[in-house]
Scaffold this active site. Structure first.
Site, short mmCIF file in Angstrom:
data_model
loop_
_atom_site.label_atom_id
_atom_site.label_comp_id
_atom_site.label_asym_id
_atom_site.label_seq_id
_atom_site.Cartn_x
_atom_site.Cartn_y
_atom_site.Cartn_z
N HIS A 1 0.81 -1.22 0.00
CA HIS A 1 0.00 0.00 0.00
C HIS A 1 0.85 1.27 0.00
O HIS A 1 0.33 2.37 -0.19
CB HIS A 1 -0.97 0.00 1.19
CG HIS A 1 -0.33 0.19 2.54
ND1 HIS A 1 0.08 -0.85 3.32
CD2 HIS A 1 -0.05 1.31 3.25
CE1 HIS A 1 0.58 -0.40 4.45
NE2 HIS A 1 0.50 0.93 4.43
N SER B 1 4.74 2.69 7.85
CA SER B 1 4.47 1.47 7.07
C SER B 1 5.68 1.09 6.22
O SER B 1 6.27 1.93 5.53
CB SER B 1 3.26 1.67 6.15
OG SER B 1 2.10 1.89 6.92
N ASP C 1 0.45 -7.78 1.37
CA ASP C 1 0.75 -6.35 1.57
C ASP C 1 2.26 -6.11 1.60
O ASP C 1 2.79 -5.37 2.43
CB ASP C 1 0.09 -5.81 2.84
CG ASP C 1 0.07 -4.28 2.88
OD1 ASP C 1 0.24 -3.66 1.81
OD2 ASP C 1 -0.06 -3.72 4.00
#
Length: 631
Positions: free
Chosen positions: A358, A474, A391
């Site tokens: 993402h 992230s 992910d």
């Protein structure tokens, strides 16, 4: 001159001739009347003296019928009287003879010399000083100072005195032959005897000049050694000392002793110390107030620790961060529709960097990715491969040398409570370091799903940590106590909906999740090697709307086919539509998402033991996981 002394006639008796007043004829004395030319010559001499200014007042002649007074003088009965003359007495109270004459012999003028003057007070029967025998008191003798170099004899010790001794009786007067006329010598006065009284002056005669009394010798019958009241000579030598001058007498206050002097010294020292302390305290307080109010007398220089070594223990947060930061990078992604910021870490020296899917997804097929290293250098990066189900994504930079790959750990060794360190760029703050512990392991989570068809949902059997993780963290590494990567920070749980009313993003509330590094390593290797990641599968379709406990097999697939793929791992193990799977390898599952997470935590080809229920009966089956390309 003979002023103040009684004059004598040619026969040695006192002359009683009185000089006549102005306008009066000479009056004969009380002696034999009609004494020849000598009396006249005395009167003429007195008259001549009066003519020169010196005169004597005459004694008034006694009136007929007068009564003789004591001492030989006559007192007129009609009011005129003659003052009596004091009779000199010896210290013992006896009448002192004058000029060798007997006290009992009569005078030439016929007065009786044996009668003494009337005492001024009664005799003291105790002979108490300073009174003693009755009579006038003698003046205090003068202090005699010894001549320089003279030897002073010590005073004789005082003799005891009987306080009640009766006064000695006066010795009887003895007659003595008359002597040749001469000036009478003054009688010797005792220690308490008055000096000879001057001759009585007439009413107009000037008083005689005072004559200092001569020191009288000690009478023979009263030696100094027997007199307890003998004169004290302060200059006399101490008893037993001869030829040396006497010591001075201490007349001031008492001399303090050694102990008293010490006490006074201690008191003075203590008093001085107290005064010094008070003065110092006052001065110090005033200076302190002045410095506090005015900032001191010079420029303010605050204390500070000196420079220390930059080395830190390797297992400390600072030590871990110092080793890991050169391997962490910040990614800036710009796409046609959106942009974002994330974190990644170097996998090898060729420039491969692991991050979240993402993070790079906004770039699309034509976007731009910029990598910023910890040194500040930047480089362009390209996507090597990415997988939405895990992910995870791998990008690569070209032409960069000196890269430092991050060491990888083993997520199966992680225990709850182990310390961890998270590094990232939250809200584009590159190189942010936070620390915490492992809060839980094998936490099944799902993320994504923004597309609506479920193609972007990721299923992660995650490590939970309380290390602060925020948007921008992230893709960053989660490190263990020795600085090895054990997870990839991927998701957080926030109190809100994920975004703030002002357009900002929600922050950390202590619930962060990371993809275990064992899963991340396998996926990263597949992406680098093939560009695609494989998923382990059972070959069944799950009913995601089932609300019971466990994961139920659906009635059909998404394309309308059977829910159990023919020839797949599930079909071979005997799984049927409508079965409810409750355990995987003995661990309970409560939903379809948990079953997917547990399955994807393994590699294709791994064997699983499943517990399922069918028609109210429980059974166990065993199967080998198959593989699918990115499904």
């Amino acid at each position: 001159m003979d002023e103040g002394k009684p004059t004598q006639g040619p026969d040695g008796h006192p002359d009683t001739t009185v000089a006549p007043l102005p306008g009066e004829a000479p009056v004969a004395g009380a002696g034999a009347p009609g004494d020849g030319p000598d009396r006249d010559s005395d009167a003429n001499a007195n008259a001549n003296a009066n003519a020169e200014g010196d005169f004597e007042l005459r004694h008034p002649a006694p009136a007929p019928g007068s009564v003789p007074a004591q001492g030989g003088e006559a007192v007129a009965q009609d009011g005129d009287f003659v003052l009596e003359r004091p009779v000199e007495t010896a210290p013992s109270g006896r009448t002192a003879p004058a000029d060798g004459q007997s006290a009992s012999a009569g005078s030439a003028d016929g007065r009786s010399a044996s009668a003494g003057p009337k005492p001024l007070h009664d005799p003291d029967p105790y002979s108490t000083p300073p009174y003693g025998e009755p009579g006038p008191w003698a003046p205090a003798p003068p202090v005699r100072h010894p001549a320089e170099g003279a030897t002073v004899a010590p005073p004789a010790p005082p003799q005891p005195v009987t306080p009640f001794a009766p006064p000695s009786a006066p010795a009887p007067a003895q007659a003595s032959p008359p002597e040749a006329p001469s000036e009478p010598a003054p009688a010797q006065a005792g220690p308490y005897e008055a000096p000879p009284a001057p001759a009585h002056a007439g009413p107009y005669e000037a008083p005689p000049a005072p004559t200092p009394p001569a020191p009288a010798p000690q009478p023979a019958e009263t030696p100094a050694s027997a007199d307890p009241w003998h004169r004290y000579d302060p200059w006399a030598a101490p008893a037993g000392a001869t030829g040396t001058p006497g010591h001075l007498q201490q007349t001031g206050a008492g001399v303090p002793s050694e102990e008293q002097r010490r006490r006074r010294g201690r008191k003075a020292l203590i008093g001085g110390a107290l005064v010094l302390a008070l003065v110092s305290g006052g001065v110090g307080g005033a200076v302190g107030v002045h410095l506090e109010r005015n900032g001191g007398v010079t420029d303010v220089e605050l204390p500070q620790a000196g420079k220390e070594s930059e080395e830190r223990p390797p297992d400390s947060v600072a030590g871990i961060a110092a080793r890991a930061l050169p391997s962490v990078v910040t990614l800036h992604v710009v796409g046609s529709d959106e942009e974002g910021t994330g974190t990644g870490f170097v996998l090898d020296g060729t420039g491969h960097i692991l991050t979240n899917n993402h993070v790079v997804e906004p770039a699309g097929s034509d976007g731009e990715i910029t990598v910023t290293f910890n040194s500040g250098d930047t480089a362009k990066a390209e996507v090597v491969g990415r997988d939405s189900g895990y992910d995870l994504a791998v990008v690569k930079v070209a032409g960069v040398k000196g890269l430092r790959p991050a060491p990888l750990g083993n997520s199966e060794n992680v225990q709850v409570g182990d310390p961890v360190v998270a590094i990232g760029a939250p809200f584009d703050l590159a190189g942010t370091v936070t620390s915490g512990i492992i809060s839980a392991t094998e936490r099944p989570i799902t993320a994504g799903g923004d597309s609506g068809d479920g193609s972007d949902i990721s299923y992660v059997d995650a490590l939970q940590t309380d290390a602060p993780i925020n948007p921008g963290n992230s893709g960053g590494p989660l490190l263990d106590a020795v600085g090895r990567v054990i997870g990839i920070n991927s998701a957080i749980r926030s109190a809100g909906s994920g975004s703030e009313p002002d357009g900002g993003q929600a922050g950390s509330i202590g619930l962060g999740f990371a993809i275990p590094i064992n899963q991340g390593k396998r996926v990263a290797e597949e992406l680098i090697n093939t560009g695609r990641a494989t998923h382990p599968v059972i070959g069944i379709t799950l009913d995601m709307n089932y609300t019971g406990d466990g994961a139920r097999v659906g009635r059909e697939s998404r394309d309308g086919g059977p829910a159990v793929t023919a020839g797949g791992p599930g079909d071979e193990a005997g799984i049927e539509s409508g079965d409810v799977i409750t355990e995987v390898d003995g661990r309970r599952v409560h939903s379809g998402e948990e079953l997917i997470v547990k399955t994807r935590s393994h590699r294709p080809g791994d064997r699983l033991e499943l517990t399922l229920e069918r028609d109210g009966k429980e059974r166990t089956v065993s199967l080998v996981l198959g593989s699918s390309d990115g499904d």
